[in-house]
Write an enzyme that holds these catalytic residues in place. Structure first.
Site, short mmCIF file in Angstrom:
data_model
loop_
_atom_site.label_atom_id
_atom_site.label_comp_id
_atom_site.label_asym_id
_atom_site.label_seq_id
_atom_site.Cartn_x
_atom_site.Cartn_y
_atom_site.Cartn_z
N HIS A 1 0.86 -1.18 0.00
CA HIS A 1 0.00 0.00 0.00
C HIS A 1 0.91 1.24 0.00
O HIS A 1 2.09 1.15 0.33
CB HIS A 1 -0.86 0.05 1.26
CG HIS A 1 -1.88 -1.04 1.35
ND1 HIS A 1 -3.14 -0.84 1.87
CD2 HIS A 1 -1.84 -2.35 1.00
CE1 HIS A 1 -3.83 -1.96 1.85
NE2 HIS A 1 -3.05 -2.90 1.33
N ARG A 2 0.35 2.36 -0.35
CA ARG A 2 1.09 3.60 -0.13
C ARG A 2 1.23 3.85 1.36
O ARG A 2 0.30 3.62 2.13
CB ARG A 2 0.35 4.78 -0.76
CG ARG A 2 0.51 4.89 -2.26
CD ARG A 2 0.01 6.24 -2.75
NE ARG A 2 0.80 7.34 -2.20
CZ ARG A 2 0.58 8.63 -2.50
NH1 ARG A 2 -0.40 8.96 -3.33
NH2 ARG A 2 1.32 9.57 -1.96
#
Length: 217
Positions: A91-92
């Protein structure tokens, strides 16, 4: 070949005393068909409960459409419970929220601000032993001859012939001194024909680097 050594394209190379195949051990190159995963000859994986899909079992986040790849060398030994957490699992985490909004609304995810960019490939060298339950994280690069302790969580680059353990994994020790490692990388026994490898099994599994060098092509 000596002792009827199984060919590299055998799916189940281990035979039980009654002659049946041991379903929990596979030569991985013969057992997987995945466009983003490559495996060298004679690398095997084991599982107490054999999966139907070995690629998904070992690398559950490596999708057909993933931009990253997983590359595993020859003669590696992958124990039960090992997982390769490839970059498509990410994920970011460089902003306020890591929530992947884009995967839930049915639209194209490419270029959406909640999605991370393509991540790095994961690479495992030749003759690596990855112990039970280890986790190999996105972009890890294991050199040749690396040993990963059970339950270790490995990221980053691991030098040739290192033993690593722990979470996060740290180098416990080097298996050989720098001169011996240079010699072993030059010998590259994993590139020899299997007949020559088997005829020098004692030297390859021993600790006399000079003696092995003496029989190298």
């Amino acid at each position: 070949m000596p002792h009827d050594f199984p060919p590299a394209d055998a799916v189940h190379p281990v035979r039980l005393p009654d002659g049946t195949a041991h379903k929990g051990t596979v030569f991985l190159r013969a057992a997987v068909d995945h466009p983003r995963m490559t495996v060298g000859a004679y690398t095997y994986a084991s599982a107490h409960e054999p999966p139907e899909d070995w690629a998904a079992h070992l690398a559950p986040y490596l999708y057909d459409f993933s931009p990253e790849t997983l590359s595993i060398g020859k003669f590696c030994q992958i124990a039960d419970g090992v997982r390769f957490i490839t970059a498509s699992a990410n994920h970011r985490y460089d902003g306020i929220s890591s929530f992947p909004f884009a995967i839930f609304d049915g639209g194209a995810a490419d270029g959406r601000p909640s999605m991370p960019g393509p991540g790095p490939d994961t690479v495992v060298g030749h003759d690596c032993w990855i112990g039970q339950g280890a986790r190999i994280l996105p972009g890890a690069r294991l050199g040749h001859g690396v040993i990963v302790g059970a339950g270790a969580v490995v990221s980053g680059a691991v030098p040739d012939f290192a033993i690593v353990a722990g979470n996060p994994a740290q180098i416990v020790r080097m298996r050989f001194d720098p001169d011996a490692i240079r010699t072993l990388l030059g010998i590259a026994w994993w590139d020899w024909p299997i007949e020559k490898i088997l005829s020098h099994e004692a030297l390859i599994c021993g600790d006399d680097v000079e003696a092995l060098a003496a029989v190298a092509p």
